[in-house]
Scaffold this active site. Structure first.
Site, short mmCIF file in Angstrom:
data_model
loop_
_atom_site.label_atom_id
_atom_site.label_comp_id
_atom_site.label_asym_id
_atom_site.label_seq_id
_atom_site.Cartn_x
_atom_site.Cartn_y
_atom_site.Cartn_z
N THR A 38 1.00 -1.11 -0.32
CA THR A 38 -0.28 -0.66 0.20
C THR A 38 1.18 0.85 -0.25
OG1 THR A 38 -1.72 -1.18 1.21
CG2 THR A 38 -1.52 1.19 2.16
N GLY A 44 -10.81 -2.84 3.12
CA GLY A 44 -9.66 -2.05 4.60
C GLY A 44 -9.73 -0.88 4.87
N ASP A 45 -8.29 -0.89 5.93
CA ASP A 45 -8.84 0.79 6.86
C ASP A 45 -8.56 1.87 5.61
OD1 ASP A 45 -6.02 -0.56 6.42
OD2 ASP A 45 -5.16 0.69 7.30
N GLY A 100 -5.45 -4.27 7.81
CA GLY A 100 -6.62 -3.35 7.17
C GLY A 100 -7.57 -3.92 8.71
N ARG A 134 -15.16 -6.52 0.39
CA ARG A 134 -13.47 -6.62 1.36
C ARG A 134 -13.15 -4.94 1.15
NH1 ARG A 134 -8.47 -5.11 2.40
NH2 ARG A 134 -8.14 -5.84 4.65
N THR A 140 -0.43 1.61 7.00
CA THR A 140 -0.44 0.45 6.15
C THR A 140 -0.13 -0.64 7.16
OG1 THR A 140 0.99 -0.47 5.15
CG2 THR A 140 2.09 0.97 5.45
N GLY A 141 -1.23 -1.40 6.80
CA GLY A 141 -0.68 -2.52 7.60
C GLY A 141 -2.29 -3.48 7.74
N1 ASP Z 1 -4.45 -1.66 5.20
C1 ASP Z 1 -4.27 -2.50 4.16
C2 ASP Z 1 -5.65 -2.95 3.77
O1 ASP Z 1 -5.79 -3.76 4.60
C3 ASP Z 1 -3.37 -3.18 3.57
C4 ASP Z 1 -1.55 -2.27 3.04
O2 ASP Z 1 -1.94 -1.63 4.19
O3 ASP Z 1 -0.79 -3.21 2.85
O4 ASP Z 1 -6.25 -2.99 2.33
#
Ligand code: ASP
Length: 343
Positions: free
Chosen positions: A206, A236-237, A260, A234, A257-258
């Site tokens: 991301t 995410g965050d 979500g 789906r 980033t992570g």
């Molecule tokens: N945060 C993003 C999600 O969960 C993915 C990512 O940051 O790698 O969609």
């Protein structure tokens, strides 16, 4: 005694030469008039798994992107412009899980999420689940500036993008072999117990940016393809204001980033701002508290990832609890830092 002294001198000279050659300031967290920080995703990024060629590719794209934002800021442009244009570069690269390089859903499509926030006005825009918009961060900005809403999704968001004259592409544009192969790998691994242990490795790359301009205005933005093999629409965050992105001139600008599902429940980006606002924490203290204490305490504790952020004085942080995070900073003096691994 003399020999030891000589040896020490040689070591000292060698270390200082190395620093000069890399041109990386020792501590990228510094005070400056304007500044910019970016990420290209957090996850299992290990030195031993990365070829020198790959490392060079990531490094040069991160540098190209951050320099675009830096020049906008240097020339007196807004932090919003810097955030959007910097992210556009990362979105157009197949290297990252955003725009062109987005990961594949379970159905074999690419669905993008993005958000942007203006710290001066607290205006925000977000788009979720689009399949045809080339630069989702520009759509998020158009939603913020030209619609009465904060978040639009799917075909409605795509229709709005068309009406705004944004670039629309055939969904095939988003095909990359790397992301397609990742989907096959995940689908195969899904049949095993290993998959459930490692589901958090299915997202990666991301992109995000936070900037402070010469007028003292903060902005942040985030763009992603989400998680490989995601299903059922789906989200995410990344497109959620307060979780994936937050900016407030009173405190800071943050992009996450992570994983979500954990970042949403932790309202990570807003939480960092709140700790600064209500508990008078510094940006560094607040970021450490959220990434290393709060995030791992949510649910089953598997919430991994990181953030990049800038405060109203130009201090920058890049905090993550994974083995690596693609990241870079530039301050008003033009000093560049690029990092990938923990050390
Ligand atoms: N945060 C993003 C999600 O969960 C993915 C990512 O940051 O790698 O969609």
């Amino acid at each position: 005694m003399k020999t030891i002294f000589r040896l020490l001198l040689v070591v000292l000279i060698l270390t200082s030469c190395k620093k000069k050659a890399e041109q990386i300031p020792e501590n990228p967290v510094q005070k400056a008039g304007f500044s910019i920080v970016i990420h290209g995703g957090a996850g299992t990024i290990l030195r031993e798994n990365m070829s020198p060629e790959n490392k060079a590719l990531y490094k040069s794209k991160l540098e190209e992107a951050i320099r675009v934002g830096y020049h906008i800021l240097k020339n007196g442009g807004t932090s919003l412009d810097a955030v959007e244009k910097t992210i556009n570069i990362l979105e157009d690269s197949p290297l990252f899980n955003a725009g062109k390089g987005a990961v594949f859903t379970n159905e074999g499509t690419n669905e993008h999420d993005a958000s942007i926030m203006d710290g001066k006005t607290l205006n925000a825009g977000a788009s979720a689940g689009t399949k045809t918009v080339k630069n989702p961060i520009s759509l998020a900005r158009a939603i913020m500036e030209h619609s009465p809403h904060v978040m639009l999704s799917r075909s409605g968001a795509e229709q709005f993008a068309e009406e705004q004259g944004l670039e629309i592409v055939d969904p095939k544009y988003f095909y990359t072999e790397k992301s397609f192969n990742a989907l096959q790998r995940v689908k195969n691994a899904q049949k095993t117990a290993f998959y459930n242990q490692n589901i958090n490795d299915n997202k990666f790359g991301t992109v995000g940016c936070a900037a402070l301009d010469k007028q003292g205005n903060l902005a942040a933005g985030t763009s992603t393809g989400g998680m490989t093999n995601k299903r059922w629409g789906r989200i995410g965050d990344s497109p959620i204001i307060g979780a994936g992105t937050y900016a407030n001139n009173k405190t800071c600008a943050v992009s996450s980033t992570g994983w979500g599902e954990y970042f949403i429940r932790g309202m990570v980006a807003h939480d960092i701002s709140s700790l600064m606002e209500y508990k008078n924490m510094s940006l560094e203290e607040a970021a450490k508290e959220v990434i290393h204490k709060k995030l791992p305490s949510i649910g089953d504790g598997r919430g991994d990832g990181g953030i990049i952020a800038i405060d109203k004085n130009g201090n920058m942080v890049m905090e993550f609890n994974t083995s690596g995070m693609f990241r870079a900073t530039m301050n008003a003096h033009g000093e560049l830092f690029i990092g990938m691994f923990k050390d």
